[in-house]
Motif scaffolding. Structure first.
Motif, mmCIF file in Angstrom:
data_model
loop_
_atom_site.group_PDB
_atom_site.id
_atom_site.type_symbol
_atom_site.label_atom_id
_atom_site.label_comp_id
_atom_site.label_asym_id
_atom_site.label_seq_id
_atom_site.Cartn_x
_atom_site.Cartn_y
_atom_site.Cartn_z
ATOM 1 N N GLY A 98 81.893 24.209 -95.780
ATOM 2 C CA GLY A 98 80.760 25.233 -95.151
ATOM 3 C C GLY A 98 81.558 26.496 -94.297
ATOM 4 N N GLU A 99 80.845 27.151 -93.730
ATOM 5 C CA GLU A 99 81.370 28.322 -92.926
ATOM 6 C C GLU A 99 81.676 27.801 -91.453
ATOM 7 O OE1 GLU A 99 78.820 31.763 -92.834
ATOM 8 O OE2 GLU A 99 78.410 31.423 -95.275
ATOM 9 N N ARG A 100 80.895 26.855 -91.183
ATOM 10 C CA ARG A 100 81.196 26.186 -89.593
ATOM 11 C C ARG A 100 81.536 24.981 -89.513
ATOM 12 N NH1 ARG A 100 77.966 28.293 -85.211
ATOM 13 N NH2 ARG A 100 76.910 29.741 -86.613
ATOM 14 N N GLU A 101 82.750 24.689 -88.871
ATOM 15 C CA GLU A 101 83.066 23.614 -88.730
ATOM 16 C C GLU A 101 82.275 22.597 -87.790
ATOM 17 O OE1 GLU A 101 87.775 22.804 -87.076
ATOM 18 O OE2 GLU A 101 86.323 23.172 -85.189
ATOM 19 N N LEU A 102 82.105 21.359 -88.112
ATOM 20 C CA LEU A 102 81.142 20.738 -87.482
ATOM 21 C C LEU A 102 82.026 19.819 -86.290
ATOM 22 C CD1 LEU A 102 78.410 19.271 -86.859
ATOM 23 C CD2 LEU A 102 79.031 17.574 -88.575
ATOM 24 N N VAL A 103 82.920 19.126 -86.557
ATOM 25 C CA VAL A 103 83.960 18.344 -85.558
ATOM 26 C C VAL A 103 85.363 19.153 -85.658
ATOM 27 C CG1 VAL A 103 84.895 16.382 -84.987
ATOM 28 C CG2 VAL A 103 82.674 16.363 -86.118
ATOM 29 N N PRO A 104 85.552 19.514 -84.595
ATOM 30 C CA PRO A 104 86.876 20.400 -84.441
ATOM 31 C C PRO A 104 87.896 19.120 -84.451
ATOM 32 C CG PRO A 104 86.076 20.039 -82.190
ATOM 33 C CD PRO A 104 85.051 19.339 -83.169
ATOM 34 N N ALA A 105 89.088 19.629 -84.591
ATOM 35 C CA ALA A 105 90.430 18.807 -84.734
ATOM 36 C C ALA A 105 90.551 17.717 -83.734
ATOM 37 C CB ALA A 105 91.572 19.517 -84.933
ATOM 38 N N SER A 106 90.017 18.155 -82.433
ATOM 39 C CA SER A 106 90.344 17.418 -81.273
ATOM 40 C C SER A 106 89.174 16.294 -81.342
ATOM 41 C CB SER A 106 90.190 18.309 -79.964
ATOM 42 O OG SER A 106 88.748 18.873 -80.182
ATOM 43 N N GLY A 107 88.408 16.171 -82.139
ATOM 44 C CA GLY A 107 87.329 15.231 -82.225
ATOM 45 C C GLY A 107 86.219 15.437 -81.684
ATOM 46 N N LEU A 108 85.023 14.591 -81.702
ATOM 47 C CA LEU A 108 83.534 14.439 -80.987
ATOM 48 C C LEU A 108 83.165 13.159 -81.271
ATOM 49 C CD1 LEU A 108 81.675 17.648 -81.980
ATOM 50 C CD2 LEU A 108 83.075 17.429 -80.056
ATOM 51 N N THR A 109 82.490 12.543 -80.281
ATOM 52 C CA THR A 109 81.828 11.326 -80.486
ATOM 53 C C THR A 109 80.513 11.440 -81.426
ATOM 54 O OG1 THR A 109 80.303 11.696 -78.599
ATOM 55 C CG2 THR A 109 82.379 10.589 -78.449
ATOM 56 N N VAL A 110 79.989 10.738 -82.028
ATOM 57 C CA VAL A 110 78.582 10.780 -82.650
ATOM 58 C C VAL A 110 77.804 11.383 -81.761
ATOM 59 C CG1 VAL A 110 76.758 9.519 -83.727
ATOM 60 C CG2 VAL A 110 79.283 8.999 -84.358
ATOM 61 N N GLY A 111 77.464 10.956 -80.674
ATOM 62 C CA GLY A 111 76.466 11.655 -79.636
ATOM 63 C C GLY A 111 76.790 13.001 -79.390
ATOM 64 N N GLN A 112 77.900 13.564 -79.168
ATOM 65 C CA GLN A 112 78.693 14.816 -79.049
ATOM 66 C C GLN A 112 78.171 15.863 -80.498
ATOM 67 O OE1 GLN A 112 82.392 14.205 -78.035
ATOM 68 N NE2 GLN A 112 82.001 14.672 -75.686
ATOM 69 N N ALA A 113 78.495 15.293 -81.723
ATOM 70 C CA ALA A 113 78.177 15.743 -82.867
ATOM 71 C C ALA A 113 76.770 16.073 -83.252
ATOM 72 C CB ALA A 113 78.951 15.119 -83.960
ATOM 73 N N VAL A 114 75.938 15.017 -82.827
ATOM 74 C CA VAL A 114 74.693 15.160 -82.989
ATOM 75 C C VAL A 114 73.858 16.422 -81.993
ATOM 76 C CG1 VAL A 114 72.045 13.907 -82.684
ATOM 77 C CG2 VAL A 114 74.011 12.864 -83.836
ATOM 78 N N ALA A 115 74.280 16.323 -80.907
ATOM 79 C CA ALA A 115 74.035 17.555 -79.952
ATOM 80 C C ALA A 115 74.429 18.678 -80.447
ATOM 81 C CB ALA A 115 74.788 17.172 -78.602
ATOM 82 N N ARG A 116 75.523 18.812 -81.207
ATOM 83 C CA ARG A 116 75.933 20.233 -81.586
ATOM 84 C C ARG A 116 75.099 20.389 -82.713
ATOM 85 N NH1 ARG A 116 80.037 23.825 -82.549
ATOM 86 N NH2 ARG A 116 80.812 24.108 -84.640
ATOM 87 N N LEU A 117 74.816 19.285 -83.793
ATOM 88 C CA LEU A 117 73.805 19.714 -84.749
ATOM 89 C C LEU A 117 72.569 20.251 -84.308
ATOM 90 C CD1 LEU A 117 74.530 16.864 -87.307
ATOM 91 C CD2 LEU A 117 74.611 19.306 -87.645
ATOM 92 N N ARG A 118 71.960 19.568 -83.416
ATOM 93 C CA ARG A 118 70.574 20.215 -82.827
ATOM 94 C C ARG A 118 70.610 21.385 -82.012
ATOM 95 N NH1 ARG A 118 69.723 14.191 -80.392
ATOM 96 N NH2 ARG A 118 68.441 13.579 -82.073
#
Length: 188
Positions: A71-91
């Motif tokens: 897609g057009e938007r990176e969900l998890v950057p190369a530096s990484g995120l936790t599942v909790g952080q990624a869910v917060a990003r999605l929200r």
């Protein structure tokens, strides 16, 4: 996290193959990539444990770089995120994510009601481009199950009593110590 038993790599391979057929026809099937990550974990660490995770454990899993299925938007950057952080990003992204990353959004939607199933993790980052930039290199590192973990949490299905099975690659020396201290059963 509770260690249930030490298991052989063959057990891990069987469980993965049963749940993730390579020929499965769905949009953006990445089972071959996940299988490669599992092979890297085996070569890097050499031993496996079947574990049970609670919600807090699951939210701490470190996710590697994820482009959001092209897609057009990176969900998890190369530096990484936790599942909790990624869910917060999605929200935070809300409906924008589905518009900019429709394939990933459809995977997340499909997994929202999927039955709980085993995740595949590593105690250390494994070789490969997806893991090269991870800042956190040890802990619970994702090998397979990103969309499921994110979807389950985002949908509110991970309650305090929820338990999720996982297969965790660990250094062979720590697995040998575990076997000496408990009767590990190698079954699936």
């Amino acid at each position: 996290m509770r260690v249930v038993a030490s298991v052989t790599f063959e057990t891990v391979q069987r469980r993965f193959a049963r749940a993730h057929p390579l020929e499965l026809t769905h949009e953006a099937n990445t089972n071959d990539e996940a299988e490669e990550h599992i092979l890297h974990a085996q070569h890097t660490l050499g031993a496996w444990q079947r574990v049970v995770l609670d919600r807090d454990d699951l939210l701490r899993i470190v996710l590697p770089w994820h482009l959001g299925e092209g897609g057009e938007r990176e969900l998890v950057p190369a530096s990484g995120l936790t599942v909790g952080q990624a869910v917060a990003r999605l929200r935070e992204l809300g409906d924008t994510y589905a518009r900019t990353n429709p394939v990933c959004a459809r995977k997340l939607d499909r997994m929202t009601t999927a039955p709980f199933s085993a995740l595949f993790l590593s105690a250390r980052a494994v070789p490969g481009v997806d893991y090269a930039g991870l800042v956190v290199r040890e802990g619970l590192i994702h090998l397979d199950g990103l969309h499921r973990a994110l979807a389950w949490e985002r949908a509110g299905r991970l309650t305090p009593g929820t338990r999720i099975e996982a297969f965790l690659a660990v250094p062979a020396a720590s697995a040998a110590a575990d076997v000496r201290h408990r009767a590990g059963q190698d079954g699936d």
